[in-house]
Write a protein that holds these residues in place. Structure first.
Motif: not given
Ligand SMILES: *Cc1c(COP(=O)(O)O)cnc(C)c1O
Length: 428
Positions: A346-356, A365-370
């Motif tokens: 129950n820890v709110p995390v957003t993980v963004n990933q592309v390739g490595s 919340k989603p992280v889409c900008n600064f």
């Protein structure tokens, strides 16, 4: 973990080097504590001055995609050292390097080598202005394009880490032609083009951003930049200093199939040596001196030691397309498991990933900008960073940085990252 030698070195360093570091974000300002001094590294592991070891998820901010001290790379450097470390005159190796880059990257006919990503981006802007005869440039909030004056506005990375709003020493007159817009906001870009008809020389963008954590371009964002630049005779610059040769041999241009007019490189292209490059089509590139009048130069540009490190690294990557599949499998697996741990505890995390490239943000919340990246719980990141450091895992010391996976990182290292993350989440 004993850090007595690092602590002592940091005290000494602060007497002789401003802040004790030669690049600000190394100083642990965002995460607190004392920076670790490193002595050596091999494959996936770093070894510090006190003899502690760490799994490396920073990889020198990106260059070490093959892991540390890859024997093919270090042997090639040693052999070349015998032939002198600099000529300041043309060498065969520079021709081979340029040909190799052109063979790997779509849409690039020519390259000019420089010694850093900063130089590459600074030159790309000058070239775009010289080529178009226009002055204004558009950049995006949270994108870092090196520390040249015109590009150091809302630049993510170190300036965000240190919370510097405006950099003293940069005259406001230098920044009047820099327009900064939110990442992933194509409408804002269209409006600026409308307002400044025939004034925009270039749009510069990290096509996958890595300097506010890892931020993925929204559907059609890059395509819209491409069509707006086409419609307005504006040069589209992809800053692939992080993404070039990392996300695919041909970088984001290849990965997402969007063409840039100029591309800047750094990091992986030098295999751990100070290297940058600007690439593009002949018609633009030939505006650079000595063919054209856009002046640009460098005493150590194309340096033979730097070139052999970069050339060997890129050759290995070209010969091993399966490395990109491996990097993506390992990193997307890590991302998925981190998300699962977030749900489990129950820890709110957003993980963004592309390739490595991957980053973990403590937010639901989603992280889409600064703005999204800055709104996350970055106090919690501090604690997470230090938990991981004490457990022998080296993350970039700021929530505004992407983590980089190397081919030396295997299931074993991923397991350890996950088990330590699990312990941390369970303790909250
Ligand atoms: C690191 C970086 C730069 C600057 O490169 P240096 O070699 O540090 O000067 C520029 N652009 C991007 C996207 C970067 O990540």
């Amino acid at each position: 973990m004993n850090h007595s030698r690092s602590n002592k070195l940091f005290e000494q360093a602060q007497r002789f080097i401003p802040g004790g570091v030669n690049s600000p974000v190394r100083a642990f300002k965002q995460v607190g504590g004392t920076p670790v001094f490193f002595k050596s590294a091999k494959g996936a592991y770093l070894f510090d001055e006190d003899g502690n070891s760490y799994i490396d998820l920073m990889n020198s901010w990106g260059p070490m995609i093959l892991g540390h001290a890859n024997p093919e790379v270090t042997n090639a450097i040693s052999e070349n050292l015998q032939h002198s470390t600099s000529f300041g005159a043309p060498t065969a190796l520079e021709v081979e390097m340029a040909e190799l880059i052109v063979s790997m990257v779509p849409n690039v006919d020519m390259v000019r080598m420089v010694s850093s990503g900063t130089e590459a981006c600074m030159t790309a802007i000058r070239l775009a202005r010289g080529y178009t005869g226009k002055n204004k440039i558009i950049k995006f909030e949270g994108c870092y394009h090196g520390h040249s004056d015109a590009l150091l506005a809302k630049a993510g990375s170190g300036v965000a880490t240190l919370n510097i709003q405006q950099v003293p020493g940069i005259p406001s007159a230098v920044l009047v032609d820099t327009i900064t817009l939110p990442y992933n906001d194509a409408n804002a870009v269209a409006e600026v083009f409308e307002k400044h008809k025939n004034e925009i020389a270039a749009v510069i963008v990290e096509p996958v951003a890595g300097n506010m954590g890892c931020v993925i371009p929204a559907n059609n964002f890059l395509e819209t930049l491409r069509s707006l630049c086409d419609a307005n005779n504006t040069v589209l610059i992809f800053d692939e200093v992080m993404t070039g040769f990392r996300l695919a041999p041909g970088g984001v241009q290849e990965l997402f199939g969007v063409k840039a007019d100029l591309v800047t490189y750094g990091k992986v292209i030098g295999g751990g040596m100070p290297v940058g490059a600007i690439g593009g089509h002949t018609d633009i590139m030939n505006h650079l001196a000595p063919v054209g009048k856009v002046y640009q130069a460098g005493t150590l540009s194309g340096n033979p030691v730097a070139m052999i490190a970069g050339y060997t690294t890129l050759s290995i990557l070209k010969q091993h397309p399966e490395y990109y599949t491996q990097l993506n499998t390992v990193t997307s697996g890590l991302a998925e498991e981190l998300r699962k741990l977030g749900r489990k505890f129950n820890v709110p995390v957003t993980v963004n990933q592309v390739g490595s490239m991957i980053s973990l943000h403590f937010t639901d919340k989603p992280v889409c900008n600064f703005t999204d990246a800055a709104a996350a719980n970055n106090e919690l990141f501090k604690q997470y960073f230090h938990h991981m450091l004490d457990a022998g895992i080296y993350l970039p010391p700021s929530p505004f940085e992407s983590w980089f996976v190397s081919v030396a990182i295997t299931e074993k290292e991923v397991e350890k990252v996950l088990s330590e993350t699990e312990k941390f989440f369970a303790s909250l």
